[in-house]
Design an enzyme around this catalytic site. Structure first.
Site, PDB file in Angstrom:
ATOM      1  N   ASP A  39     -77.830  -9.117   6.192  1.00  0.00           N
ATOM      2  CA  ASP A  39     -76.506  -9.726   6.938  1.00  0.00           C
ATOM      3  C   ASP A  39     -75.485  -8.858   6.404  1.00  0.00           C
ATOM      4  O   ASP A  39     -75.640  -9.082   5.346  1.00  0.00           O
ATOM      5  CB  ASP A  39     -77.126 -10.504   6.505  1.00  0.00           C
ATOM      6  CG  ASP A  39     -75.906 -11.149   7.530  1.00  0.00           C
ATOM      7  OD1 ASP A  39     -76.002 -11.857   9.309  1.00  0.00           O
ATOM      8  OD2 ASP A  39     -74.562 -11.751   7.450  1.00  0.00           O
ATOM      9  N   ILE A  40     -74.433  -8.410   6.844  1.00  0.00           N
ATOM     10  CA  ILE A  40     -73.374  -8.023   6.640  1.00  0.00           C
ATOM     11  C   ILE A  40     -71.970  -9.188   6.248  1.00  0.00           C
ATOM     12  O   ILE A  40     -72.085 -10.019   6.808  1.00  0.00           O
ATOM     13  CB  ILE A  40     -72.008  -7.159   7.251  1.00  0.00           C
ATOM     14  CG1 ILE A  40     -73.212  -5.934   7.617  1.00  0.00           C
ATOM     15  CG2 ILE A  40     -70.915  -6.634   6.424  1.00  0.00           C
ATOM     16  CD1 ILE A  40     -72.855  -5.083   8.453  1.00  0.00           C
ATOM     17  N   ASN A  44     -63.411  -8.549  11.760  1.00  0.00           N
ATOM     18  CA  ASN A  44     -63.551  -8.846  13.433  1.00  0.00           C
ATOM     19  C   ASN A  44     -62.162 -10.014  13.290  1.00  0.00           C
ATOM     20  O   ASN A  44     -61.460  -8.842  14.580  1.00  0.00           O
ATOM     21  CB  ASN A  44     -65.039  -9.567  14.021  1.00  0.00           C
ATOM     22  CG  ASN A  44     -65.986  -8.450  14.341  1.00  0.00           C
ATOM     23  OD1 ASN A  44     -66.094  -7.179  15.297  1.00  0.00           O
ATOM     24  ND2 ASN A  44     -67.191  -8.754  14.817  1.00  0.00           N
ATOM     25  N   HIS A  49     -62.473  -5.879  16.973  1.00  0.00           N
ATOM     26  CA  HIS A  49     -63.824  -5.935  17.289  1.00  0.00           C
ATOM     27  C   HIS A  49     -64.099  -4.353  17.070  1.00  0.00           C
ATOM     28  O   HIS A  49     -65.945  -3.930  16.877  1.00  0.00           O
ATOM     29  CB  HIS A  49     -64.592  -6.458  18.448  1.00  0.00           C
ATOM     30  CG  HIS A  49     -64.866  -7.603  18.368  1.00  0.00           C
ATOM     31  ND1 HIS A  49     -65.544  -8.461  18.311  1.00  0.00           N
ATOM     32  CD2 HIS A  49     -63.430  -8.835  18.815  1.00  0.00           C
ATOM     33  CE1 HIS A  49     -65.545  -9.705  17.941  1.00  0.00           C
ATOM     34  NE2 HIS A  49     -63.593  -9.826  18.960  1.00  0.00           N
ATOM     35  N   ASP A  91     -66.960  -2.840  15.334  1.00  0.00           N
ATOM     36  CA  ASP A  91     -68.460  -2.077  15.314  1.00  0.00           C
ATOM     37  C   ASP A  91     -68.142  -0.491  14.295  1.00  0.00           C
ATOM     38  O   ASP A  91     -69.344   0.113  14.767  1.00  0.00           O
ATOM     39  CB  ASP A  91     -67.966  -1.411  16.822  1.00  0.00           C
ATOM     40  CG  ASP A  91     -68.403  -2.291  17.878  1.00  0.00           C
ATOM     41  OD1 ASP A  91     -68.820  -3.553  17.384  1.00  0.00           O
ATOM     42  OD2 ASP A  91     -67.610  -2.313  18.731  1.00  0.00           O
ATOM     43  N   ARG A 149     -87.218   5.660   3.373  1.00  0.00           N
ATOM     44  CA  ARG A 149     -87.782   6.482   3.918  1.00  0.00           C
ATOM     45  C   ARG A 149     -88.067   6.493   4.884  1.00  0.00           C
ATOM     46  O   ARG A 149     -87.701   6.166   6.477  1.00  0.00           O
ATOM     47  CB  ARG A 149     -89.523   5.559   3.050  1.00  0.00           C
ATOM     48  CG  ARG A 149     -89.279   5.183   1.622  1.00  0.00           C
ATOM     49  CD  ARG A 149     -89.981   4.940   1.159  1.00  0.00           C
ATOM     50  NE  ARG A 149     -90.808   4.013   1.756  1.00  0.00           N
ATOM     51  CZ  ARG A 149     -91.959   3.170   1.840  1.00  0.00           C
ATOM     52  NH1 ARG A 149     -92.605   3.321   0.894  1.00  0.00           N
ATOM     53  NH2 ARG A 149     -91.999   1.962   2.663  1.00  0.00           N
ATOM     54  N   GLU A 188     -74.696  -8.834  13.412  1.00  0.00           N
ATOM     55  CA  GLU A 188     -74.715  -8.006  12.188  1.00  0.00           C
ATOM     56  C   GLU A 188     -75.743  -7.932  11.525  1.00  0.00           C
ATOM     57  O   GLU A 188     -75.596  -8.030   9.896  1.00  0.00           O
ATOM     58  CB  GLU A 188     -72.846  -9.054  10.959  1.00  0.00           C
ATOM     59  CG  GLU A 188     -73.707 -10.377  10.767  1.00  0.00           C
ATOM     60  CD  GLU A 188     -73.107 -11.297  11.481  1.00  0.00           C
ATOM     61  OE1 GLU A 188     -72.594 -11.849  10.529  1.00  0.00           O
ATOM     62  OE2 GLU A 188     -72.890 -11.085  12.622  1.00  0.00           O
ATOM     63  N   ARG A 221     -86.194  -2.934  -5.624  1.00  0.00           N
ATOM     64  CA  ARG A 221     -85.610  -1.777  -6.421  1.00  0.00           C
ATOM     65  C   ARG A 221     -85.199  -0.832  -5.271  1.00  0.00           C
ATOM     66  O   ARG A 221     -83.883  -0.374  -5.600  1.00  0.00           O
ATOM     67  CB  ARG A 221     -86.605  -1.611  -6.340  1.00  0.00           C
ATOM     68  CG  ARG A 221     -87.137  -1.716  -8.275  1.00  0.00           C
ATOM     69  CD  ARG A 221     -87.681  -1.093  -8.971  1.00  0.00           C
ATOM     70  NE  ARG A 221     -89.620  -0.952  -9.210  1.00  0.00           N
ATOM     71  CZ  ARG A 221     -89.980  -1.521  -8.844  1.00  0.00           C
ATOM     72  NH1 ARG A 221     -90.505  -2.334  -9.194  1.00  0.00           N
ATOM     73  NH2 ARG A 221     -91.435  -1.081  -8.382  1.00  0.00           N
TER      74      ARG A 221
END
Length: 578
Positions: free
Chosen positions: A315-316, A323, A328, A332, A347, A358, A374
């Site tokens: 989660d950012i 925003n 917005h 984005d 990977r 988000e 890690r």
């Protein structure tokens, strides 16, 4: 040994080039001439009643192909002719007597002759495609195929037809695998992901219908498009196949070009559908629907082959503030930038999807929780040091909070997802900008936090100026807050004790109990003092007045007159509404 000069080397290269051109030119002429011979032979078989003379012409054709085709590098054509040649030596004999065992009845050998011509024709078509391949190069041949690398499973008990289709499709840029029946097909389907299945209906010991039943019951297979290829043109068969889930039905014999066009159409339609149904349109990565489908497949895989499997929720941090502050469109750009960064450092075997808003989710097959941590710590370090987006010279630096849970067979899928979510929430609570692995203690903490979060935030406005108070009440009620008000210090103190607001806006000068006295009384109650945030309003704006208010326990201080927008931003900060 004498060392060759540059001119001698160039002369040899020119000879090699001339030799190569001659071979290719001869190969092309041979393939073209063979096509005419095969057509003539096919016409003769249709017109002739099955004379020994016609059989002798077929023998001579096979004999010529056996000896000539390999000279021009057409080895498979030569091998095909050599394989059939011994069966037709009877045509060399003189007119057969009534008891001659080697002479076959015309009705039998004409049918066999047609099958031989069909095989030689298929081999010739492949040779012609390979000749174009040699002349124009691999890139020129594959450039026209927009689905280079799409994987197709060919299921047919006819090895000749199967091999022919595999080679033609491979030349067109597809990856084609073979299966001689339903059992082998199921093995292939467990091993690889396929973009299309081409299925013959009439096979032994199990018919193609058996595969329909297997695919219908298996959630990992039922979405693979399927084309039926059958020697039966019965309408009832076609209708049944379409009701069972077939995407197309082709009747044998067919033209290869038509079959390839149908394959192209199905894969094109499927790829377009996948883009619409399983891709997040903003970031281009997988969406929640695709994540749910793939998770089911991962569960089935680890049941067959037990291995570690870790789930990560990302989660950012403070995304709402981006925003609100930058708009917005820039929000984005930040989402797109983080998605791109994650794709770079995860990977190829990891599944990345946008879970919503988000939030992103990652499934790491074969990774323990510690290994996943890690990897995510390294990605977080990259995120801290690299802007994920730029706009008009402004670089957007972000951090994220991540929670990790390792799968174990004693929990359900929903519990597993909840654990990763709880670990991510714990990372937020501990200050954001970190990666945490799930622990049992996190469950009870999150339950308490969720109850607290679901409660609407409450704001107290305490000011004896009725006009200003009514303006502030109207403004903050529009922010989905519970707003209570008081016109003097004593009423404000009673409301703080009974209603437990989250934030109080207190005027410094009020009747019955001034703002500083009210603040002192609130801070005496240590329990409430830790939760209540106070913003002091005052007509006194000198430095020592501000310091006095802050030292008395105010969390923020604004002097009148003030900006309503600034007041709103400061209240949001105190309420932790970003």
């Amino acid at each position: 040994m004498k060392k060759m000069t540059t001119s001698e080397i160039e002369q040899l290269q020119r000879k090699d080039d001339r030799h190569t051109r001659l071979i290719m030119e001869g190969r092309r002429k041979y393939v073209e001439e063979l096509g005419r011979q095969l057509q003539s032979m096919e016409l003769l078989l249709r017109q002739d009643g099955g004379s020994r003379e016609t059989a002798l012409q077929l023998y001579n054709l096979l004999h010529t192909v056996k000896g000539s085709a390999p000279v021009f590098g057409l080895v498979r054509l030569g091998q095909a002719a050599q394989h059939h040649l011994p069966k037709w030596e009877w045509a060399l004999e003189k007119e057969a007597g009534p008891e001659e065992p080697s002479a076959l009845p015309a009705c039998e050998w004409i049918e066999e002759a047609r099958e031989i011509l069909q095989q030689l024709t298929m081999e010739r078509e492949i040779s012609l495609q390979e000749l174009k391949w040699d002349e124009h190069g691999l890139d020129g041949m594959f450039a026209a195929s927009p689905f280079k690398g799409s994987r197709i499973l060919l299921i047919d008990d006819d090895p000749v037809l199967r091999d022919y289709l595999k080679r033609r499709l491979s030349i067109a840029g597809y990856v084609a695998d073979e299966a001689d029946g339903v059992a082998q097909a199921l093995e292939r389907l467990r091993e690889f992901h396929y973009d299309l299945i081409v299925l013959d209906l009439m096979m032994r010991p199990l018919s193609g219908y058996e595969l329909f039943e297997q695919m219908k019951e298996d959630p990992t297979l039922k979405w693979i498009p399927l084309m039926v290829v059958s020697g039966r043109s019965d309408v009832a068969d076609k209708v049944r196949c379409f009701y069972l889930g077939a995407d197309d039905y082709v009747t044998k014999p067919f033209h290869y070009e038509e079959l390839e066009a149908r394959i192209h159409s199905i894969i094109n339609r499927t790829k377009t559908f996948e883009q619409l149904a399983f891709r997040d349109p903003l970031t281009g990565i997988s969406n929640r629907r695709y994540f749910d489908n793939q998770l089911e497949m991962e569960f089935q895989r680890i049941v067959r082959c037990p291995a570690p499997l870790s789930l990560i929720f990302i989660d950012i941090d403070r995304f709402k503030a981006i925003n609100d502050t930058y708009g917005h469109a820039n929000g984005d750009r930040v989402l797109q930038g983080l998605a791109y960064l994650l794709q770079q450092y995860l990977r190829h075997s990891d599944l990345l999807a946008r879970f919503g808003g988000e939030e992103f989710v990652v499934v790491m097959p074969g990774a323990t929780a510690e290994e996943a941590k890690r990897a995510m710590d390294q990605i977080l370090m990259k995120t801290r040091s690299t802007p994920v987006a730029n706009n008009d010279g402004h670089a957007f630096h972000i951090t994220f909070s991540a929670g990790i849970s390792q799968w174990n067979p004693h929990i359900t899928k929903d519990e597993w997802i909840a654990q990763a979510d709880q670990a991510m929430y714990a990372a937020k609570q501990e200050g954001r900008n970190r990666v945490l692995v799930y622990e049992e203690r996190m469950s009870s903490k999150q339950e308490e936090a969720v109850i607290e979060e679901k409660r609407r935030k409450k704001l107290l406005i305490a000011d004896d100026d009725g006009i200003l108070r009514s303006i502030l009440v109207a403004k903050f009620k529009s922010m989905d807050l519970d707003v209570i008000e008081a016109d003097n210090g004593e009423s404000a103190l009673q409301l703080i004790q009974s209603e437990a607001p989250d934030v109080a806006i207190i005027d410094g000068m009020m009747p019955r109990l001034g703002g500083l006295e009210l603040l002192a009384a609130v801070r005496e109650d240590k329990k409430k003092a830790n939760k209540l945030k106070v913003l002091m309003l005052s007509g006194k704006g000198k430095r020592h007045d501000i310091l006095k208010g802050l030292k008395s326990g105010a969390d923020d201080y604004m002097a009148k007159p003030f900006s309503l927008l600034e007041l709103e931003l400061r209240v949001k900060r105190l309420l932790e509404i970003y």
